[in-house]
Design an enzyme around this catalytic site. Structure first.
Site, mmCIF file in Angstrom:
data_model
loop_
_atom_site.group_PDB
_atom_site.id
_atom_site.type_symbol
_atom_site.label_atom_id
_atom_site.label_comp_id
_atom_site.label_asym_id
_atom_site.label_seq_id
_atom_site.Cartn_x
_atom_site.Cartn_y
_atom_site.Cartn_z
ATOM 1 N N ARG A 234 120.709 16.499 74.130
ATOM 2 C CA ARG A 234 119.541 15.882 74.749
ATOM 3 C C ARG A 234 118.356 16.822 74.652
ATOM 4 N NH1 ARG A 234 121.117 11.652 74.087
ATOM 5 N NH2 ARG A 234 121.471 9.899 75.492
ATOM 6 N N GLU A 263 110.231 12.039 72.414
ATOM 7 C CA GLU A 263 110.640 11.349 71.192
ATOM 8 C C GLU A 263 109.820 10.076 71.029
ATOM 9 O OE1 GLU A 263 114.876 10.882 70.973
ATOM 10 O OE2 GLU A 263 115.256 13.026 71.160
ATOM 11 N N HIS A 282 116.714 12.367 65.906
ATOM 12 C CA HIS A 282 117.734 11.792 66.797
ATOM 13 C C HIS A 282 118.588 10.794 66.007
ATOM 14 C CE1 HIS A 282 118.606 10.936 71.325
ATOM 15 N NE2 HIS A 282 119.716 10.918 70.595
#
Length: 318
Positions: A234, A263, A282
């Site tokens: 994370r 993000e 990601h």
């Protein structure tokens, strides 16, 4: 008939489970603005969720909602206090993504240790072997990796590390020593001591008050000069400004990040101009195989929940 909202598109293999089951209907919601979710979600008994946020301002309108099925294992995009108070169940895809993420960790480690990005650039600009001998690279043989967090991903990663003849230490206060040793690792109880001895650190833990900024300038400075930091867990666990500073000061050899505090990553992030870090968006779970598995598991969790046969491993205990 149960009505299910598919918040953001998922692989067709998962949707096929709904199509083949007359007890369920579904609707895809790609407009994930709070205004649209407030308008649409009150009509549904359950929903699947990727990266969009479901906060109390949205959820308070959803009186019918009984279950949220995450397309993934993290759930920091869901208001946990609200769903606990209002008996909304939260499910995760606990089994689907371990292989893909573990492979992604190895890809980042190899890319950094073997300077693949730099070598590729050298060849493309016509230098071929001109600077090759001056570029530092490392072997994985006999190196020590510290796996911080030993769930399914950690257990999948350790297999790959051992096959590279690496030594593995594990930091996870919630896993007993015997389980870690059965998988070929050594349990440690002091995280900072582990940082001092490891050649590679791979993070596999949730983001919470204890882990936020866990890797900051002070803790990164404990690591060896030729060490590598990997985060596929994370964003927020690693302080990105401190990491950038540490890399520029040659405190560690390199880093690989698949997750970020913001993000998409902000355009003014110093990491975008730092050649010592390898970045991916990601995307560790974006293999063809994993996206299929995750969609199937996400939808199966919804069906199993309403059929009262949900696997306990998929339920987030609040």
């Amino acid at each position: 008939m149960y009505k299910i909202a598919i918040i953001e598109e998922i692989h067709k293999d998962g949707l096929r489970l709904f199509k083949d089951n007359p007890k369920y209907s579904y609707e895809l919601i790609n407009d994930v603005s709070p205004e649209n979710l407030i308008k649409k979600l009150p009509n549904f008994d359950g929903c699947t969720l990727r990266v969009s946020k479901l906060n109390s301002n949205i959820l308070k309108h959803c009186k019918k909602l009984k279950v949220i099925s995450r397309h993934g294992v993290g759930y920091d995009n869901v208001d946990l206090d609200y769903i606990k108070q209002n008996n909304i169940n939260l499910l995760i895809t606990a089994k689907a993504n371990a292989v893909a993420v573990a492979e992604h960790v190895m890809a980042l480690v190899l890319s950094i240790s073997k300077a693949i990005k730099i070598y590729d650039k050298e060849v493309r600009v016509g230098n071929f072997k001109k600077n090759a001998k001056s570029i530092n690279t490392l072997e994985l043989f006999n190196k020590e990796i510290l796996i911080a967090g030993f769930g399914r991903i950690g257990k999948s990663l350790i297999k790959r590390c051992l096959n590279f003849d690496m030594k593995v230490k594990v930091f996870d206060p919630y896993q007993n020593k015997e389980i870690i040793e059965q998988h070929g690792g050594v349990k440690i109880n002091n995280f900072n001591e582990g940082l001092k001895s490891c050649d590679i650190l791979s993070l596999h833990m949730p983001l919470n008050e204890k882990t936020k900024d866990l890797m900051n300038y002070k803790t990164i400075s404990l690591m060896k000069k030729n060490s590598i930091l990997i985060n596929t867990a994370r964003g927020g666990i690693v302080n990105e400004f401190d990491l950038d500073k540490a890399l520029k000061e040659n405190i560690i050899f390199g880093a690989g990040l698949d997750v970020f505090q913001n993000e998409p990553i902000l355009n003014d992030s110093p990491l975008l101009k730092n050649d010592k870090v390898v970045l991916s968006p990601h995307s560790a779970t974006f293999t063809n195989e994993c996206t299929s598995r995750m969609s199937v598991e996400t939808v199966k969790n919804v069906i199993d929940f309403f059929e009262k046969k949900i696997d306990k491993e998929m339920i987030v205990k609040l």
